[in-house]
Design a protein around this motif. Structure first.
Motif, PDB file in Angstrom:
ATOM      1  N   GLN A 270      33.154  38.799  43.704  1.00  0.00           N
ATOM      2  CA  GLN A 270      32.462  37.871  42.807  1.00  0.00           C
ATOM      3  C   GLN A 270      30.953  38.064  42.858  1.00  0.00           C
TER       4      GLN A 270
ATOM      5  N   ASP B 160      37.029  31.193  39.270  1.00  0.00           N
ATOM      6  CA  ASP B 160      37.191  31.231  40.719  1.00  0.00           C
ATOM      7  C   ASP B 160      38.646  31.418  41.121  1.00  0.00           C
TER       8      ASP B 160
ATOM      9  N   ARG C  79      43.101  28.462  44.230  1.00  0.00           N
ATOM     10  CA  ARG C  79      42.426  29.745  44.034  1.00  0.00           C
ATOM     11  C   ARG C  79      43.253  30.716  43.205  1.00  0.00           C
TER      12      ARG C  79
END
Length: 283
Positions: free
Chosen positions: A119, A127, A151
């Motif tokens: 990321q 995310d 996640r």
């Protein structure tokens, strides 16, 4: 604009396409490689979903990276493939990563930090990631789903040999009754229901030699055999335990295939593409 025949601006030539292999910044015993689509530009604004492909006991991270490269190009996805080497906890340790934790070693934290590295390096969309694992990677994926559902966009669970059922009457690893005690975090069923789930397996995946747990095994505990004898039995039990808690499961059984995912990966790609398509339609 990226110069495809040389280096990028901050990124190396080796950070594009079939990347080189990187040591984890959190723990250099572990590593990862990636696939970054050809149209990735450092100064662009396009974002890319991240798909994490977790190897089985054979540790073929680069083979998985290469196998998903066409999917990455067709769907604008970046691929991340971790490596959890053997012998980490003791000589001959093949399997500690499959349970996410081994004493003070938190494989899930290492995985999350690899995602964080990606990321920080690339424009990753959101995310939440897609995750696929076959065999030992299927172990990891379904337990990661229990621990970190917030996640995940999608979890594709490929033919794990030993399953943890969503069973609140038995302790971990057979069930999840003491999950919070083991992991410091309860199972969040509502969050799991928000994740697209696939279970994928060969119809002839019936061998038991590698997955039968006897009282002499380190993993043995009461109820070790309650999910069934072979991987298809165990996947059906896992699916049933999900559905009992209102979690929808796409169950793909590929006829004529044993314990080998070469012919299963196409189903995983279809599942991931459908998941992304549904998300993009909503946005």
């Amino acid at each position: 604009m990226r110069n495809v025949s040389g280096h990028g601006q901050k990124l190396s030539y080796y950070d594009f396409g079939h990347t080189t292999v990187y040591a984890s910044r959190l723990d250099q015993r572990f590593a990862y490689c990636a696939y970054v689509p050809d149209d990735y530009e450092e100064d662009g604004d396009k974002t890319y979903p991240l798909a994490v492909i977790v190897h089985g006991t054979e540790r073929g991270m680069q083979a998985y990276r290469d196998a998903f490269a066409d999917f990455a190009e067709a769907n604008g996805v970046i691929i991340l493939c971790p490596l959890f080497p053997t012998n980490i906890c003791f000589p001959g340790d093949l399997s500690s990563y499959k349970m996410l934790r081994a004493g003070d070693l938190h494989y899930d934290a290492i995985m999350l930090d690899m995602i964080a590295e990606m990321q920080e390096k690339y424009r990753i969309e959101g995310d939440r990631v897609m995750m696929y694992g076959f065999s030992g990677g299927g172990h990891f994926t379904h337990r990661f789903l229990y621990l970190h559902p917030e996640r995940l966009l999608a979890a594709s669970i490929g033919a794990p040999g030993v399953v943890t059922l969503l069973d609140f009457d038995h302790d971990f690893w057979v069930g999840v009754r003491d999950f919070e005690k083991v992991f410091g975090k309860p199972v969040d069923l509502e969050a799991i229901r928000k994740v697209a789930v696939q279970m994928v397996i060969g119809g002839d995946d019936l061998e038991t030699w590698e997955i039968t747990i006897t009282p002499d095994d380190a993993w043995y505990m009461p109820g070790a055999d309650r999910a069934g004898a072979n991987r298809n039995d165990r996947m059906r039990s896992l699916k049933q335990s999900f559905e009992q808690h209102g979690i929808q499961v796409r169950h793909d059984i590929v006829p004529g295939i044993t314990h080998d995912d070469h012919e299963l990966i196409g189903k995983v790609k279809d599942f991931f593409a459908e998941t992304l398509g549904a998300i993009r339609e909503r946005s």
